[in-house]
Motif scaffolding. Structure first.
Motif, short mmCIF file in Angstrom:
data_model
loop_
_atom_site.label_atom_id
_atom_site.label_comp_id
_atom_site.label_asym_id
_atom_site.label_seq_id
_atom_site.Cartn_x
_atom_site.Cartn_y
_atom_site.Cartn_z
N GLN A 1 47.34 30.03 -132.24
CA GLN A 1 47.75 28.79 -132.89
C GLN A 1 49.23 28.86 -133.31
O GLN A 1 49.99 27.90 -133.11
CB GLN A 1 46.87 28.56 -134.11
CG GLN A 1 46.85 27.13 -134.57
CD GLN A 1 46.09 27.00 -135.90
OE1 GLN A 1 45.43 27.95 -136.33
NE2 GLN A 1 46.20 25.86 -136.53
N ALA A 2 49.63 29.98 -133.86
CA ALA A 2 51.01 30.15 -134.30
C ALA A 2 51.97 30.03 -133.10
O ALA A 2 53.00 29.37 -133.17
CB ALA A 2 51.18 31.49 -134.99
N LEU A 3 51.59 30.66 -131.99
CA LEU A 3 52.43 30.62 -130.79
C LEU A 3 52.52 29.20 -130.23
O LEU A 3 53.58 28.76 -129.78
CB LEU A 3 51.89 31.59 -129.73
CG LEU A 3 52.11 33.07 -130.08
CD1 LEU A 3 51.14 33.97 -129.32
CD2 LEU A 3 53.56 33.47 -129.80
N GLU A 4 51.40 28.50 -130.26
CA GLU A 4 51.40 27.11 -129.79
C GLU A 4 52.33 26.26 -130.64
O GLU A 4 53.09 25.45 -130.12
CB GLU A 4 49.98 26.54 -129.84
CG GLU A 4 49.15 26.95 -128.63
CD GLU A 4 47.68 26.55 -128.75
OE1 GLU A 4 46.89 27.08 -127.97
OE2 GLU A 4 47.36 25.72 -129.63
N GLN A 5 52.27 26.49 -131.95
CA GLN A 5 53.13 25.72 -132.86
C GLN A 5 54.60 26.01 -132.62
O GLN A 5 55.45 25.16 -132.83
CB GLN A 5 52.74 26.00 -134.32
CG GLN A 5 51.59 25.12 -134.78
CD GLN A 5 50.95 25.60 -136.07
OE1 GLN A 5 51.47 26.51 -136.72
NE2 GLN A 5 49.82 25.02 -136.42
N MET A 6 54.88 27.23 -132.19
CA MET A 6 56.27 27.60 -131.91
C MET A 6 56.72 27.11 -130.53
O MET A 6 57.85 27.36 -130.12
CB MET A 6 56.43 29.12 -131.94
CG MET A 6 56.29 29.72 -133.32
SD MET A 6 56.44 31.51 -133.14
CE MET A 6 55.51 32.05 -134.53
N GLY A 7 55.81 26.50 -129.78
CA GLY A 7 56.17 25.95 -128.48
C GLY A 7 56.08 26.94 -127.32
O GLY A 7 56.63 26.68 -126.25
N CYS A 8 55.38 28.04 -127.54
CA CYS A 8 55.21 29.03 -126.46
C CYS A 8 54.47 28.37 -125.29
O CYS A 8 53.56 27.57 -125.49
CB CYS A 8 54.41 30.21 -127.00
SG CYS A 8 54.40 31.61 -125.88
N ASP A 9 54.89 28.67 -124.06
CA ASP A 9 54.33 27.98 -122.90
C ASP A 9 53.00 28.55 -122.43
O ASP A 9 52.13 27.82 -121.98
CB ASP A 9 55.33 28.05 -121.73
CG ASP A 9 56.66 27.47 -122.09
OD1 ASP A 9 56.73 26.24 -122.21
OD2 ASP A 9 57.62 28.24 -122.31
N ALA A 10 52.86 29.87 -122.51
CA ALA A 10 51.64 30.48 -121.95
C ALA A 10 51.26 31.72 -122.73
O ALA A 10 52.09 32.33 -123.42
CB ALA A 10 51.84 30.80 -120.48
N LEU A 11 49.99 32.09 -122.60
CA LEU A 11 49.42 33.18 -123.38
C LEU A 11 48.66 34.15 -122.49
O LEU A 11 48.02 33.74 -121.52
CB LEU A 11 48.43 32.62 -124.41
CG LEU A 11 48.89 31.42 -125.24
CD1 LEU A 11 47.69 30.79 -125.95
CD2 LEU A 11 49.94 31.86 -126.25
#
Ligand code: C2E
Ligand code: MG
Ligand code: MG
Ligand code: MG
Length: 286
Positions: free
Chosen positions: A249-259
């Motif tokens: 969730q934190a990465l998504e909020q930071m705009g990270c493209d892929a996991l």
């Protein structure tokens, strides 16, 4: 304990350093034999770890090499990759990985497995600095009947720092041939922000160290900074080692493209990867 083994038994207790040297020698011999006797396929295998977009769609996968030694069992890449590098066997090993990756891509196509766009393979610094690396790779992938754009080459910063101009020329050549290029483990090495803009990179992989620091209590401003920087350079940001829903969730909020990480899937063998892909075909990972 030596006594229990019998009076006439001579037990040699090697000091730890010698034991280490001994095991090293066994691994080196094993690696050499597997490569020379063309027994790679019986001891080595690629495992696959999916990479998903933040929307939950399959972006691709990373191929990770596994070695099952006939006597010693599973040997970790952290052990045998450095050994392969020091002995020069990394070139043959790396070529095997690419052949194998191409064979899996072709088989997935044939069987209609919607495996995402790209398969990433790891490339050692030692391979990249070899003067014939790019030419050989282009010929190899062509012979295997796979378009270079379907492979992403994951490089580490150490590969670039040995000889930046040479590495830059090689990367330009590989990019021109159509390969996708990723910088692995970004942020933990000797990252120079300056060289990033001079390299034809498609993907920046944020090292697990930054992702694991994303805890409930406090965010890590560095992960967000790396993502923003990647985007400014037109590079896709992929987070490695995502283990918790909070990190995702934190990465998504930071705009990270892929996991990529255990939260989505561990690296798994071909059969399990196929099952994973089919199961998520109509149900993006949520
Ligand atoms: P890497 O390329 O950074 O690969 C990611 C490593 O993190 C893999 O370890 C993977 O299993 C692990 N990992 C993935 N998700 C998670 C997670 O959520 N949590 C944790 N704790 N770990 C996670 P692995 O497979 O043991 O490989 C270690 C390293 O060995 C790789 O790091 C890569 O540098 C190298 N390696 C693996 N296969 C190859 C290969 O074919 N060629 C070369 N040259 N190096 C390879
Ligand atoms: Mg990698
Ligand atoms: Mg990595
Ligand atoms: Mg790593």
């Amino acid at each position: 304990r030596a006594k229990a083994a019998g009076r006439n038994t001579v037990r040699v207790f090697l000091p730890p350093m010698q034991q280490e040297a001994d095991q090293r020698l066994r691994l080196e011999r094993g690696l050499r034999e597997a490569l020379e006797q063309d027994r790679m396929g019986t001891q080595f295998a690629l495992h696959f770890q999916p990479q998903i977009t933040t929307a939950g769609e399959l972006l691709g996968a990373e191929a990770l090499l596994r070695w099952h030694h006939p006597q010693l069992g599973e040997v970790a890449p952290e052990k045998f990759i450095p050994l392969a590098e020091e002995t020069g066997l990394i070139h043959a090993l790396g070529a095997w990985v690419v052949d194998e990756a191409c064979a899996h891509l072709r088989a997935w196509d044939r069987d209609g497995i919607p495996h995402g766009g790209s398969l990433a393979v790891n490339v050692s610094a030692w391979q990249l600095v070899h003067p014939h690396y790019a030419a050989r790779l282009v010929a190899q992938v062509h012979a295997a009947g796979v378009a270079p754009a379907r492979l992403t080459l994951e490089l580490t910063e150490s590969a670039l720092l040995q000889d930046f101009d040479g590495a830059q020329a090689t990367l330009r050549r590989l990019a021109a041939a159509g390969f996708r290029l990723a910088l692995d483990d970004f942020g933990v090495g000797y990252s120079s922000l300056n060289y990033l803009q001079h390299l034809p990179l498609d993907v920046l992989k944020i090292d697990r160290a930054f992702v694991s620091e994303l805890q409930v209590e406090a965010g890590n401003p560095l992960a967000g900074f790396i993502i923003d920087m990647a985007h400014r350079l037109g590079i896709v940001a992929v987070a490695e080692g995502v283990e918790t829903a909070f990190q995702r969730q934190a990465l998504e909020q930071m705009g990270c493209d892929a996991l990529q990480g255990y939260l989505i899937s561990r690296p798994v063998d071909d059969a399990s990867f196929r099952r994973w892909v089919v199961a998520h075909r109509h149900a993006p990972v949520s």
